[in-house]
Design a protein around this motif. Structure first.
Motif, PDB file in Angstrom:
ATOM      1  N   THR A 178      34.968 -28.140  79.422  1.00  9.22           N
ATOM      2  CA  THR A 178      33.964 -29.809  78.539  1.00  9.22           C
ATOM      3  C   THR A 178      33.365 -29.755  79.191  1.00  9.22           C
ATOM      4  OG1 THR A 178      35.214 -31.484  79.365  1.00  9.22           O
ATOM      5  CG2 THR A 178      36.376 -30.424  77.730  1.00  9.22           C
ATOM      6  N   SER A 179      32.289 -31.251  77.920  1.00 13.19           N
ATOM      7  CA  SER A 179      30.989 -31.114  79.060  1.00 13.19           C
ATOM      8  C   SER A 179      31.225 -32.424  79.810  1.00 13.19           C
ATOM      9  CB  SER A 179      30.633 -31.708  77.821  1.00 13.19           C
ATOM     10  OG  SER A 179      30.681 -33.284  77.069  1.00 13.19           O
ATOM     11  N   GLU A 180      32.736 -33.456  79.829  1.00  7.99           N
ATOM     12  CA  GLU A 180      32.715 -34.599  80.726  1.00  7.99           C
ATOM     13  C   GLU A 180      33.053 -33.395  82.180  1.00  7.99           C
ATOM     14  OE1 GLU A 180      36.276 -37.497  81.403  1.00  7.99           O
ATOM     15  OE2 GLU A 180      36.407 -36.604  80.000  1.00  7.99           O
ATOM     16  N   GLU A 181      34.579 -32.316  82.171  1.00  9.14           N
ATOM     17  CA  GLU A 181      34.114 -31.533  83.141  1.00  9.14           C
ATOM     18  C   GLU A 181      33.139 -31.134  84.048  1.00  9.14           C
ATOM     19  OE1 GLU A 181      38.679 -29.598  82.048  1.00  9.14           O
ATOM     20  OE2 GLU A 181      37.507 -28.424  82.244  1.00  9.14           O
ATOM     21  N   PHE A 210      27.865 -22.228  76.612  1.00  8.40           N
ATOM     22  CA  PHE A 210      29.318 -21.046  76.584  1.00  8.40           C
ATOM     23  C   PHE A 210      30.370 -22.634  76.297  1.00  8.40           C
ATOM     24  CE2 PHE A 210      27.102 -18.949  79.642  1.00  8.40           C
ATOM     25  CZ  PHE A 210      27.555 -18.050  79.890  1.00  8.40           C
ATOM     26  N   LEU A 211      29.768 -23.428  75.907  1.00  3.47           N
ATOM     27  CA  LEU A 211      31.074 -24.757  76.073  1.00  3.47           C
ATOM     28  C   LEU A 211      31.783 -24.264  74.675  1.00  3.47           C
ATOM     29  CD1 LEU A 211      30.607 -27.461  78.132  1.00  3.47           C
ATOM     30  CD2 LEU A 211      32.153 -25.746  78.889  1.00  3.47           C
ATOM     31  N   LYS A 212      30.838 -24.055  73.368  1.00  2.00           N
ATOM     32  CA  LYS A 212      31.105 -24.489  72.212  1.00  2.00           C
ATOM     33  C   LYS A 212      31.976 -22.870  72.010  1.00  2.00           C
ATOM     34  CE  LYS A 212      27.829 -25.891  69.793  1.00  2.00           C
ATOM     35  NZ  LYS A 212      26.109 -26.153  68.741  1.00  2.00           N
ATOM     36  N   GLN A 213      31.117 -21.840  72.434  1.00  2.00           N
ATOM     37  CA  GLN A 213      32.103 -20.626  72.637  1.00  2.00           C
ATOM     38  C   GLN A 213      33.607 -20.951  72.880  1.00  2.00           C
ATOM     39  OE1 GLN A 213      30.481 -18.743  70.521  1.00  2.00           O
ATOM     40  NE2 GLN A 213      32.495 -17.513  71.225  1.00  2.00           N
ATOM     41  N   LYS A 214      34.140 -21.576  74.046  1.00  2.00           N
ATOM     42  CA  LYS A 214      34.553 -21.576  74.288  1.00  2.00           C
ATOM     43  C   LYS A 214      36.093 -22.656  74.087  1.00  2.00           C
ATOM     44  CE  LYS A 214      33.725 -21.455  79.219  1.00  2.00           C
ATOM     45  NZ  LYS A 214      33.530 -21.277  80.815  1.00  2.00           N
ATOM     46  N   ASN A 215      35.030 -23.488  72.952  1.00  2.00           N
ATOM     47  CA  ASN A 215      35.702 -24.581  72.403  1.00  2.00           C
ATOM     48  C   ASN A 215      36.438 -23.591  71.054  1.00  2.00           C
ATOM     49  OD1 ASN A 215      35.558 -26.851  74.152  1.00  2.00           O
ATOM     50  ND2 ASN A 215      33.890 -27.602  72.840  1.00  2.00           N
ATOM     51  N   LEU A 216      35.146 -22.913  70.511  1.00  2.00           N
ATOM     52  CA  LEU A 216      36.004 -22.416  69.854  1.00  2.00           C
ATOM     53  C   LEU A 216      36.743 -21.330  69.866  1.00  2.00           C
ATOM     54  CD1 LEU A 216      32.344 -21.535  67.647  1.00  2.00           C
ATOM     55  CD2 LEU A 216      34.314 -23.191  66.953  1.00  2.00           C
ATOM     56  N   ARG A 270      40.664 -20.943  68.011  1.00  2.00           N
ATOM     57  CA  ARG A 270      41.739 -20.409  67.422  1.00  2.00           C
ATOM     58  C   ARG A 270      42.557 -19.530  68.422  1.00  2.00           C
ATOM     59  NH1 ARG A 270      35.758 -18.113  68.301  1.00  2.00           N
ATOM     60  NH2 ARG A 270      34.922 -17.798  66.613  1.00  2.00           N
ATOM     61  N   GLU A 271      42.809 -19.982  70.059  1.00  2.00           N
ATOM     62  CA  GLU A 271      43.737 -19.734  69.735  1.00  2.00           C
ATOM     63  C   GLU A 271      45.620 -20.217  70.107  1.00  2.00           C
ATOM     64  OE1 GLU A 271      46.747 -16.878  72.500  1.00  2.00           O
ATOM     65  OE2 GLU A 271      44.501 -16.709  72.115  1.00  2.00           O
ATOM     66  N   GLN A 272      44.572 -21.686  70.018  1.00  2.00           N
ATOM     67  CA  GLN A 272      46.535 -22.527  69.371  1.00  2.00           C
ATOM     68  C   GLN A 272      46.207 -22.567  67.969  1.00  2.00           C
ATOM     69  OE1 GLN A 272      44.388 -26.087  70.221  1.00  2.00           O
ATOM     70  NE2 GLN A 272      43.735 -25.981  72.438  1.00  2.00           N
ATOM     71  N   GLN A 273      45.230 -22.298  67.042  1.00  2.00           N
ATOM     72  CA  GLN A 273      46.050 -21.617  65.799  1.00  2.00           C
ATOM     73  C   GLN A 273      47.364 -20.962  66.097  1.00  2.00           C
ATOM     74  OE1 GLN A 273      46.044 -23.677  63.468  1.00  2.00           O
ATOM     75  NE2 GLN A 273      44.503 -25.361  64.320  1.00  2.00           N
TER      76      GLN A 273
END
Length: 282
Positions: free
Chosen positions: A23-26, A88-94, A98-101
């Motif tokens: 995340t951007s916070e990390e 990268f972060l936006k792609q990782k979040n997507l 998807r993995e959670q779903q």
């Protein structure tokens, strides 16, 4: 390699240094000290002197060297981090979403085909079982209830004992007629009577009062009659009403036993528990 090359070739400099950022916070918490520390740790593993015949290790060390230099420079890192968040972060979040779903769908599918093998909370079922035991096994040997057991059970009535009432009435020729008494009870209390019986101990010549048993259709009817009798809300002194003859109304099963008013079937929750795991209550 400069910062523009790293951006053009979409190189993950943090991954090169084995720094995990989700995340951007990390990302904002990654310090220069951590960057240099990770470089030193990884250098011990990938340094060319330790891997003279390993071209992959040499390439990895070169990329780590570029990463530590670019990310240690404030201006270069500022430009890189802005780009990193948008790519990268936006792609990782997507990918994470998807993995959670996907995992949710897998778990839902497994739950639909795999029976539940363990039920931990049996409070509802135990309470319901306690209620059923009261209705089925409660015995109160007072008055003429002992004679009630001599009569055959009403066919198809699950809870005859809990739906039966004992009426003590002033001895009167009108009330000695079973059909007339049944009609008066039904009309007075607005209930359906399944079966009406007179006590075998009645002496219509000498007794001041007579006893009759009435089995009602539902537990709700039983409770309603008891409530009306206790409150005497509809009591009338007219000699033409049943109230003028009534001396006592009592139930074989005390009202305190009716914890689930009118309940004669398993609730969906208890039915599900039974289907998943048989539970025996002593």
């Amino acid at each position: 390699m400069d910062i523009s090359t790293a951006l053009r070739d979409r190189i993950d400099l943090y991954e090169a240094l084995n720094i995990i950022v989700r995340t951007s916070e990390e990302l904002s918490k990654v310090s220069v000290t951590q960057i240099k520390r990770n470089f030193r740790q990884q250098a011990l593993k990938y340094h060319p002197d330790k891997n003279p015949d390993n071209s992959d290790a040499v390439s990895r060390f070169y990329l780590m060297d570029v990463a530590v230099k670019l990310l240690s420079d404030p201006e270069s890192r500022r430009s890189y981090d802005q780009w990193y968040i948008q790519t990268f972060l936006k792609q990782k979040n997507l990918e994470s979403n998807r993995e959670q779903q996907r995992l949710k769908l897998v778990l839902r599918e497994k739950a639909s085909i795999s029976p539940v093998t363990k039920v931990h909370d049996t409070t509802d079922f135990e309470e319901y079982g306690h209620f059923l035991r009261k209705l089925k096994h409660f015995k109160i040997p007072y008055g003429d209830w002992k004679n009630f057991d001599k009569y055959p059970k009403t066919f198809g009535h699950k809870f005859q004992d809990s739906c039966s009432l004992r009426f003590e009435l002033s001895n009167n020729k009108v009330l000695q007629d079973k059909g007339r008494l049944e009609e008066m009870l039904s009309r007075t209390f607005e209930v359906k009577i399944i079966e009406l019986s007179f006590s075998s101990r009645n002496n219509y010549v000498h007794d001041h009062s007579i006893v009759a048993y009435a089995t009602l259709a539902t537990i709700d009817d039983t409770l309603r009659v008891l409530s009306q009798w206790e409150s005497k809300a509809n009591h009338k002194q007219s000699s033409k009403t049943l109230w003028s003859y009534l001396e006592d109304v009592s139930s074989k099963v005390p009202p305190s036993a009716f914890k689930f008013d009118g309940c004669d079937t398993l609730s969906p929750r208890i039915r599900e528990m039974l289907a998943n795991e048989p539970i025996i209550i002593d």
